[in-house]
Design an enzyme around this catalytic site. Structure first.
Site, mmCIF file in Angstrom:
data_model
loop_
_atom_site.group_PDB
_atom_site.id
_atom_site.type_symbol
_atom_site.label_atom_id
_atom_site.label_comp_id
_atom_site.label_asym_id
_atom_site.label_seq_id
_atom_site.Cartn_x
_atom_site.Cartn_y
_atom_site.Cartn_z
ATOM 1 N N HIS A 242 0.826 -1.193 0.000
ATOM 2 C CA HIS A 242 0.000 0.000 0.000
ATOM 3 C C HIS A 242 0.875 1.263 0.000
ATOM 4 O O HIS A 242 1.994 1.242 0.503
ATOM 5 C CB HIS A 242 -0.895 0.027 1.248
ATOM 6 C CG HIS A 242 -1.801 -1.152 1.376
ATOM 7 N ND1 HIS A 242 -1.385 -2.365 1.874
ATOM 8 C CD2 HIS A 242 -3.113 -1.311 1.048
ATOM 9 C CE1 HIS A 242 -2.389 -3.226 1.864
ATOM 10 N NE2 HIS A 242 -3.450 -2.619 1.362
ATOM 11 N N MET B 102 8.596 -3.499 4.166
ATOM 12 C CA MET B 102 9.023 -3.590 2.772
ATOM 13 C C MET B 102 9.755 -2.318 2.353
ATOM 14 O O MET B 102 10.719 -2.375 1.563
ATOM 15 C CB MET B 102 7.822 -3.839 1.853
ATOM 16 C CG MET B 102 7.071 -5.139 2.137
ATOM 17 S SD MET B 102 8.112 -6.633 2.020
ATOM 18 C CE MET B 102 8.325 -7.034 3.762
ATOM 19 N N GLU B 103 9.328 -1.181 2.863
ATOM 20 C CA GLU B 103 10.024 0.074 2.573
ATOM 21 C C GLU B 103 11.451 0.040 3.115
ATOM 22 O O GLU B 103 12.399 0.488 2.444
ATOM 23 C CB GLU B 103 9.257 1.253 3.180
ATOM 24 C CG GLU B 103 7.965 1.601 2.473
ATOM 25 C CD GLU B 103 6.760 0.792 2.911
ATOM 26 O OE1 GLU B 103 5.637 1.142 2.514
ATOM 27 O OE2 GLU B 103 6.926 -0.195 3.651
ATOM 28 N N ASP C 62 27.121 0.734 -7.775
ATOM 29 C CA ASP C 62 27.174 1.527 -8.997
ATOM 30 C C ASP C 62 28.308 2.549 -8.954
ATOM 31 O O ASP C 62 28.983 2.787 -9.963
ATOM 32 C CB ASP C 62 25.836 2.238 -9.208
ATOM 33 C CG ASP C 62 25.820 3.090 -10.470
ATOM 34 O OD1 ASP C 62 26.104 2.549 -11.549
ATOM 35 O OD2 ASP C 62 25.554 4.299 -10.357
#
Length: 330
Positions: A249, A283-284, A298
């Site tokens: 959500h 999850m965040e 990177d």
């Protein structure tokens, strides 16, 4: 110190391909519950992971701050599972001035966190008609609603191989057989949930060469301030995780804190999220941790490659959920 995106303007576009892999480690009974149907928790696990991974490969440049936006020409996804894991391979192709391995890694990260989100909802049983109900505590065993305990973490996120300048043959990718899985995926209905005060803590580690670690410590990385850039990427990712994870959500995050520590073997990241909403923020926190680690990768990738352009030593060794709680606000 500042940061800079490497100028690739003078390079000629060439064919590039990258294959990456990672896995999510589970308790054996949870892995067994997935079975051959790939149907668990919020629904069709294979389809949810595959779609999330493909979308994330195409959008990686939005979330890894210094990544070039390149035209993705193909994405392939392969899912496997064993006694205590779900494995994921992602392949990506492009014709561009720079490589596609970071895009593939970000797709794999997003796919694995999507798997975590679908699987952790095993307490939410969804039927073939899309109807869902909550299993009460104890009804389905000792279920951890956050996945802490049942889900051990994400491990071994790494580049299998890169190809430049010639068309590759892939890594025999393909979807698992999902004929037995009902075509159901469900965004859990939180309409009747109370408002919670939530907190989650996730951590992770990226393994780097000792020489690369020294460059980070001395502030000598060409692209600039590695740790600050990784922290900013994590904060941004936490706020935007709902854009990439199809079954979470949109969340009202009230706090994101990112800690980074340079160790002899690599870089450690720890993210704390807090929220006030009808769900938690685990999850965040996981996605933010992964975004920080891939941002580090990177920024130092030129130092990690061997003479053949491969990454024999670089790996996101683990991403773990240390804490995930939500308390109803009275």
């Amino acid at each position: 110190m500042g940061v800079r995106m490497v100028d690739v303007s003078a390079k000629e576009p060439v064919y590039r391909e990258a294959w990456v892999e990672g896995l999510i480690r589970l308790k054996r009974d949870l892995a067994k519950a997935i079975g051959d149907s790939w149907f668990i928790g919020l629904g069709n696990l294979a389809s949810s992971v595959s779609v999330a991974a493909v979308v994330a490969v195409k959008r990686a440049w939005e979330f890894i701050p210094l990544l070039h936006p390149i035209p993705i020409t193909n994405v392939e996804v392969e899912l496997t599972h064993g006694d205590d894991y779900v494995g994921l391979k992602v392949g990506a192709k492009t014709i561009a001035q720079t490589g596609v391995e970071m895009d593939a890694l970000f797709g794999a990260l997003t796919g694995l966190v999507t798997a975590w989100n679908v699987i952790k909802a095993r307490h939410c049983v969804c039927g073939p008609n899309g109807d869902c109900r909550i299993i009460e505590e104890g009804e389905g065993g000792d279920v951890s609603f956050s996945g802490v305990g049942e889900i051990r973490g994400i491990e071994g996120l790494r580049v299998i191989r890169k190809i430049k300048g010639e068309t590759g043959n892939g890594v025999n990718a393909g979807l698992p057989s999902i004929r037995n899985a009902p075509p159901v995926v469900t965004l859990f209905d939180a309409s009747n949930e109370p408002t919670y005060s939530g907190e989650a803590v996730a951590s992770g580690f990226i393994k780097l060469k000792p020489s690369t670690v020294e460059l980070i410590r001395s502030g000598s990385v060409e692209k600039g301030d590695v740790l600050s850039t990784a922290q900013l990427a994590a904060v941004s990712m936490a706020k935007r995780a709902w854009e990439l994870l199809p079954l979470i959500h949109q969340n009202y995050l009230t706090h994101v804190a990112v800690g980074t520590e340079v160790k002899d073997e690599g870089v450690y990241v720890r993210v704390t999220t807090r929220n006030v909403s009808r769900t938690g923020s685990a999850m965040e926190a996981l996605m933010a941790t992964g975004a920080a680690l891939l941002t580090v990768w990177d920024m130092v990738k030129r130092y990690e490659k061997d003479e053949n352009g491969q990454y024999p030593n670089t790996e996101v060794s683990f991403i773990r959920l240390e804490k995930a709680v939500k308390t109803p606000i009275q």
